[in-house]
Scaffold this active site. Structure first.
Site: not given
Ligand SMILES: Cc1cc2nc3c(=O)[nH]c(=O)nc-3n(C[C@H](O)[C@H](O)[C@H](O)COP(=O)(O)O)c2cc1C
Length: 355
Positions: A101, A105, A167, A205, A234
């Site tokens: 992605n 934000f 960002t 984070k 992240n």
């Molecule tokens: C589509 C998408 C949007 C995300 N948006 C944010 C966000 O706004 N803020 C944030 O801290 N992490 C964001 N993340 C990161 C997730 O919170 C997480 O840290 C990361 O995806 C790893 O976890 P996962 O492998 O289970 O997805 C986003 C992840 C995805 C896939």
């Protein structure tokens, strides 16, 4: 059916379905008491949380809690509304069970999100607020401070997201003097608000892409400033050479899901050995089963979060992970999750660096 739609359309549809279904969903059965976790002053019914990014604007936190999550993190919220990056900006990598992605934000802004959270005050359940900075902000640290002040009465905890790769320059907030200043100002806001609104823990984070020497500095500063916890982590800007969906892998942005698991879990273990129990850790990145959740716990997390695996496995995964954790506790005759936290951390840090 949702997987036939473009990724962002499917996401909007899921949120709409959750909103419609919310009043019909029964309250989830109580969690097995062995799954309960106490961390930074909060009592979590189970350790499996929804990661930030799914419900950026706090549209459906209560429906999500009813799906069995022990806690839900909304956001990232920015003080002012902003549209994020142009579409397309969200991509699935089906053969790898990964997601890329570069949303950047997209947020309805603090006021809109605060109105929704204020409406659910008293509803119960742990809902954390993940805060970030506006792209064009002149003083990014002030954006975090402002939102801690704003959301303190309605947030169970805060996550300061200084690790989104989408960002430009945001990740620089993790470096040296700037990180020190961020922590000083954020923790000062936390203490000031605590007097007015009760204790609201603040977590940081971080990116899984820090070098180990950067991690030394980050953990050192976090310990000096007595943050309440850290989330690792992240999405990654790296692309493992073994990704099968080569075409999508070239898309710029943060990679999450299964391909992130090994790196994020290693960074979690590296963080755990440096933190020396000064504060608790939340493990995020690539959790898609009971085994991967347990591995995060053994690497040093007392709580875990997931997002990407929901795209490929649906919400039933949450209950399956919790049941599998109960089985693991029962078969090892452990009384609680706490007995397993960090059990493998030192050994993991001696392994070859994950590819
Ligand atoms: C589509 C998408 C949007 C995300 N948006 C944010 C966000 O706004 N803020 C944030 O801290 N992490 C964001 N993340 C990161 C997730 O919170 C997480 O840290 C990361 O995806 C790893 O976890 P996962 O492998 O289970 O997805 C986003 C992840 C995805 C896939």
């Amino acid at each position: 059916m949702l997987r036939q739609l473009p990724a962002e359309t499917a996401h909007r549809a899921t949120l709409a379905l959750a909103r419609l279904a919310a009043p019909l969903l029964p309250a989830p059965a109580p969690d097995d008491p062995r799954l309960a976790v106490s961390a930074f002053g909060l009592d979590f019914p189970n350790p499996v949380g929804l990661a930030a990014g799914f419900d950026k604007n706090a549209e459906v936190p209560d429906a999500l809690l009813r799906l069995g999550f022990g806690f839900v993190e909304i956001g990232t919220v920015t003080p002012l509304p902003q549209p994020g990056n142009p579409r397309p900006r969200l991509f699935r990598l089906p053969p790898d069970e990964g997601v890329i992605n570069r949303l950047g934000f997209n947020s309805e802004g603090g006021d809109a999100v605060l109105r929704r959270l204020a409406m659910r005050v008293g509803a119960g359940g742990i809902v954390g607020v993940n805060v970030g900075a506006n792209k064009d902000s002149k003083d990014r640290i002030a954006d975090y401070v402002k939102q801690i002040e704003m959301f303190a009465p309605v947030a169970s905890y805060f996550t300061c997201n200084i690790s989104s790769p989408n960002t430009p320059g945001l990740r620089d907030l993790q470096q040296g003097r700037v990180f020190d200043e961020l922590l000083a100002r954020v923790m000062e806001a936390r203490s000031r608000m605590n007097r007015k609104a009760g204790t609201t823990p603040v977590l940081i984070k971080i990116a899984p892409d820090l070098t180990l020497s950067e991690l030394d500095d980050v953990v050192g500063a976090a310990r000096r400033h007595r943050v309440d916890g850290m989330m690792i982590g992240n999405t990654t800007v790296l692309r493992p050479a073994w990704l099968r969906d080569r075409e999508t892998a070239h898309e710029p942005g943060g990679l999450s899901g299964r391909p992130l698991f090994a790196l994020a879990t290693r960074m979690l273990a590296e963080t755990y050995v440096r933190v020396e129990n000064a504060f608790p850790l939340v493990g995020v990145g690539g959790i898609d089963s009971g085994e991967t959740a347990l591995a995060k716990i053994r690497a040093g997390a007392c709580l875990v979060q997931l997002y990407s695996a929901l795209v490929f496995h649906g919400f039933g995964l949450v209950g399956r992970i919790n049941r599998s954790l109960v089985d693991a506790l029962r078969s090892g005759q452990y009384a609680s999750i706490g007995d397993l936290v960090g059990a493998d951390a030192a050994a993991m840090t001696a392994e070859p660096w994950p590819e």
